[in-house]
Motif scaffolding. Structure first.
Motif, PDB file in Angstrom:
ATOM      1  N   VAL A  80      74.493  52.960  69.154  1.00 47.76           N
ATOM      2  CA  VAL A  80      73.891  51.661  68.856  1.00 47.76           C
ATOM      3  C   VAL A  80      74.149  50.652  69.963  1.00 47.76           C
ATOM      4  CG1 VAL A  80      73.990  49.667  67.299  1.00 47.76           C
ATOM      5  CG2 VAL A  80      73.935  51.973  66.378  1.00 47.76           C
ATOM      6  N   THR A  81      75.364  50.632  70.498  1.00 45.33           N
ATOM      7  CA  THR A  81      75.771  49.526  71.361  1.00 45.33           C
ATOM      8  C   THR A  81      75.665  49.807  72.841  1.00 45.33           C
ATOM      9  OG1 THR A  81      78.108  50.223  71.314  1.00 45.33           O
ATOM     10  CG2 THR A  81      77.371  48.698  69.604  1.00 45.33           C
ATOM     11  N   VAL A  82      75.721  51.038  73.278  1.00 40.42           N
ATOM     12  CA  VAL A  82      75.668  51.322  74.707  1.00 40.42           C
ATOM     13  C   VAL A  82      74.208  51.376  75.139  1.00 40.42           C
ATOM     14  CG1 VAL A  82      76.236  52.919  76.548  1.00 40.42           C
ATOM     15  CG2 VAL A  82      77.860  52.531  74.703  1.00 40.42           C
ATOM     16  N   ASN A  83      73.764  50.328  75.778  1.00 37.82           N
ATOM     17  CA  ASN A  83      72.389  50.242  76.240  1.00 37.82           C
ATOM     18  C   ASN A  83      72.333  50.587  77.719  1.00 37.82           C
ATOM     19  OD1 ASN A  83      71.553  49.135  73.646  1.00 37.82           O
ATOM     20  ND2 ASN A  83      72.670  47.331  74.277  1.00 37.82           N
ATOM     21  N   THR A  84      71.161  50.499  78.300  1.00 37.21           N
ATOM     22  CA  THR A  84      71.021  50.782  79.718  1.00 37.21           C
ATOM     23  C   THR A  84      71.873  49.809  80.513  1.00 37.21           C
ATOM     24  OG1 THR A  84      68.777  51.548  79.352  1.00 37.21           O
ATOM     25  CG2 THR A  84      69.396  50.982  81.607  1.00 37.21           C
ATOM     26  N   THR A  85      72.739  50.332  81.356  1.00 31.86           N
ATOM     27  CA  THR A  85      73.611  49.490  82.155  1.00 31.86           C
ATOM     28  C   THR A  85      73.827  50.139  83.505  1.00 31.86           C
ATOM     29  OG1 THR A  85      75.730  48.276  82.172  1.00 31.86           O
ATOM     30  CG2 THR A  85      75.758  50.537  81.299  1.00 31.86           C
ATOM     31  N   GLY A  86      74.472  49.435  84.380  1.00 30.50           N
ATOM     32  CA  GLY A  86      74.729  49.953  85.716  1.00 30.50           C
ATOM     33  C   GLY A  86      75.300  48.856  86.574  1.00 30.50           C
ATOM     34  N   MET A  87      75.875  49.232  87.688  1.00 28.01           N
ATOM     35  CA  MET A  87      76.464  48.235  88.579  1.00 28.01           C
ATOM     36  C   MET A  87      75.365  47.462  89.309  1.00 28.01           C
ATOM     37  SD  MET A  87      79.944  49.950  90.084  1.00 28.01           S
ATOM     38  CE  MET A  87      80.572  48.315  90.509  1.00 28.01           C
ATOM     39  N   PHE A  88      75.513  46.151  89.314  1.00 29.46           N
ATOM     40  CA  PHE A  88      74.571  45.246  89.984  1.00 29.46           C
ATOM     41  C   PHE A  88      73.143  45.464  89.491  1.00 29.46           C
ATOM     42  CE2 PHE A  88      78.268  45.420  92.746  1.00 29.46           C
ATOM     43  CZ  PHE A  88      78.503  44.069  92.960  1.00 29.46           C
ATOM     44  N   ARG A  89      73.035  45.742  88.209  1.00 27.95           N
ATOM     45  CA  ARG A  89      71.714  45.866  87.590  1.00 27.95           C
ATOM     46  C   ARG A  89      70.980  44.532  87.702  1.00 27.95           C
ATOM     47  NH1 ARG A  89      70.562  46.501  81.150  1.00 27.95           N
ATOM     48  NH2 ARG A  89      68.337  46.984  81.260  1.00 27.95           N
ATOM     49  N   ASP A  90      69.750  44.563  88.082  1.00 27.43           N
ATOM     50  CA  ASP A  90      68.949  43.364  88.338  1.00 27.43           C
ATOM     51  C   ASP A  90      69.591  42.541  89.455  1.00 27.43           C
ATOM     52  OD1 ASP A  90      67.168  41.304  88.342  1.00 27.43           O
ATOM     53  OD2 ASP A  90      67.751  40.490  86.400  1.00 27.43           O
ATOM     54  N   PRO A  91      69.490  43.007  90.695  1.00 22.57           N
ATOM     55  CA  PRO A  91      70.153  42.337  91.817  1.00 22.57           C
ATOM     56  C   PRO A  91      69.811  40.862  91.957  1.00 22.57           C
ATOM     57  CG  PRO A  91      69.333  44.485  92.497  1.00 22.57           C
ATOM     58  CD  PRO A  91      68.779  44.233  91.131  1.00 22.57           C
ATOM     59  N   ARG A  92      68.621  40.453  91.533  1.00 20.96           N
ATOM     60  CA  ARG A  92      68.240  39.041  91.660  1.00 20.96           C
ATOM     61  C   ARG A  92      69.181  38.136  90.885  1.00 20.96           C
ATOM     62  NH1 ARG A  92      62.331  39.418  89.413  1.00 20.96           N
ATOM     63  NH2 ARG A  92      63.529  40.759  87.997  1.00 20.96           N
ATOM     64  N   PHE A  93      69.667  38.628  89.742  1.00 26.66           N
ATOM     65  CA  PHE A  93      70.602  37.828  88.961  1.00 26.66           C
ATOM     66  C   PHE A  93      71.882  37.567  89.748  1.00 26.66           C
ATOM     67  CE2 PHE A  93      74.500  38.015  86.416  1.00 26.66           C
ATOM     68  CZ  PHE A  93      74.394  36.791  85.749  1.00 26.66           C
ATOM     69  N   TYR A  94      72.388  38.584  90.421  1.00 24.56           N
ATOM     70  CA  TYR A  94      73.644  38.434  91.151  1.00 24.56           C
ATOM     71  C   TYR A  94      73.474  37.517  92.364  1.00 24.56           C
ATOM     72  CZ  TYR A  94      75.532  41.976  88.100  1.00 24.56           C
ATOM     73  OH  TYR A  94      75.955  42.640  86.974  1.00 24.56           O
ATOM     74  N   ILE A  95      72.308  37.544  92.968  1.00 23.59           N
ATOM     75  CA  ILE A  95      72.047  36.596  94.051  1.00 23.59           C
ATOM     76  C   ILE A  95      72.057  35.173  93.511  1.00 23.59           C
ATOM     77  CG2 ILE A  95      70.277  35.767  95.644  1.00 23.59           C
ATOM     78  CD1 ILE A  95      69.506  38.650  96.152  1.00 23.59           C
ATOM     79  N   ALA A  96      71.395  34.967  92.363  1.00 19.56           N
ATOM     80  CA  ALA A  96      71.381  33.637  91.753  1.00 19.56           C
ATOM     81  C   ALA A  96      72.789  33.210  91.350  1.00 19.56           C
ATOM     82  CB  ALA A  96      70.452  33.629  90.543  1.00 19.56           C
ATOM     83  N   PHE A  97      73.587  34.139  90.841  1.00 21.00           N
ATOM     84  CA  PHE A  97      74.961  33.818  90.444  1.00 21.00           C
ATOM     85  C   PHE A  97      75.778  33.392  91.662  1.00 21.00           C
ATOM     86  CE2 PHE A  97      79.257  34.328  88.971  1.00 21.00           C
ATOM     87  CZ  PHE A  97      79.204  34.108  87.604  1.00 21.00           C
ATOM     88  N   ARG A  98      75.607  34.116  92.771  1.00 24.60           N
ATOM     89  CA  ARG A  98      76.323  33.745  93.993  1.00 24.60           C
ATOM     90  C   ARG A  98      75.950  32.330  94.429  1.00 24.60           C
ATOM     91  NH1 ARG A  98      78.556  38.127  97.083  1.00 24.60           N
ATOM     92  NH2 ARG A  98      77.887  40.184  96.350  1.00 24.60           N
ATOM     93  N   GLU A  99      74.663  32.015  94.356  1.00 19.84           N
ATOM     94  CA  GLU A  99      74.183  30.746  94.893  1.00 19.84           C
ATOM     95  C   GLU A  99      74.424  29.565  93.955  1.00 19.84           C
ATOM     96  OE1 GLU A  99      70.084  31.508  95.677  1.00 19.84           O
ATOM     97  OE2 GLU A  99      70.480  32.704  97.486  1.00 19.84           O
TER      98      GLU A  99
END
Length: 277
Positions: free
Chosen positions: A74-93
């Motif tokens: 139920v709880t383990v959904n699609t995941t991965g390291m740096f999934r959706d790289p655009r989000f991490y760029i926005a987080f950095r900025e």
């Protein structure tokens, strides 16, 4: 009284099943999106080699180990390291400059699953020079998922695939710098766990346990119905400091929840919001 058609019968079984899980174990899935829950129950039926939801209910209510397998489904959904790289760029900025203003910042990663995104954030914070002043709280419903997350061990083939995401997310080196390869496994360096606390927390029933500068809950609330989304949004609002930041998944829109009026959009594309009310 004529018998229920098969589809209606399964709906009755599912309702009784979710009620039983809640009463027996305290895990409340009654307000999860019906279509999503149906898919997960059918997947669990296949894995348990059972034919009916009633049979699954019988097994889970009498076997806590089966319950844990169900929680993982139920709880383990699609995941991965740096999934959706655009989000991490926005987080950095957007976010890391704000974190530099604090001598100590608390970050809650709600619904952390098996930990890949938690470690992604730890790497980002380290590269931005703010990791040492941050404390990360990584929570999930499933104890088994948390155990995997705390180990910080992933398949080497997965890690090589994550390298492209890391670079697209603004990575400042090589992802291989953060793990040791051995026997087909990638063992993440212990320094990435130094400032992370892993703990069980149920978003559907548990309350706030601290105040945070940042809360990340990405690609979790899409599986909740509207009333549960409203409850969890309120939980996040109550758990944030004034001007605290909330990050959701790309398909999740806070303004559909009542608490949305108390947040302003900092980056709509990456679903980063700031508490204003």
């Amino acid at each position: 009284m004529p018998p229920f058609p098969p589809l209606e019968l399964e709906q009755v079984e599912t309702k009784l099943f979710l009620e039983g899980v809640f009463r027996r174990y305290g895990y409340d899935f009654r307000q999860y999106a019906p279509a999503s829950m149906k898919r997960r129950i059918h997947l669990c039926l296949q894995r348990e080699e059972l034919k009916t939801v009633s049979a699954l209910q019988d097994r889970i209510l009498h076997d806590p180990v089966c319950l844990e397998r169900f929680l993982l489904t139920v709880t383990v959904n699609t995941t991965g390291m740096f999934r959706d790289p655009r989000f991490y760029i926005a987080f950095r900025e957007i976010v890391t400059p704000l974190l530099r203003q604090y001598s100590g910042a608390r970050i809650w990663h709600a619904g952390c699953s098996t930990g890949e995104e938690v470690y992604s954030m730890a790497i980002l914070l380290r590269e931005e020079g703010v990791y040492d002043q941050c404390q990360l709280y990584a929570t999930d419903l499933s104890e088994a998922a948390l155990g995997r997350a705390e180990e910080g061990v992933y398949s080497l083939s997965q890690m090589r695939g994550y390298s492209e995401n890391y670079l697209s997310a603004g990575g400042k080196g090589s992802l291989a710098e953060y793990y040791t390869a051995a026997y087909g496994k990638a063992i993440l360096h212990a320094t990435l766990r130094r400032n992370v606390v892993f703990a069980q927390h149920n978003l559907t029933t548990d309350g706030s346990f601290n105040e945070f500068q940042v809360i990340l809950c990405r690609n979790v609330m899409i599986y909740f119905d509207q009333s549960l989304q409203a409850r969890v949004s309120r939980l996040f609002y109550d758990s944030l400091f004034p001007s605290g930041l909330l990050a959701l998944g790309i398909r999740e829109v806070l303004h559909s929840a009542p608490e949305g009026v108390h947040f302003e959009v900092l980056d709509n594309a990456s679903r980063i919001y700031r508490k204003v009310g």
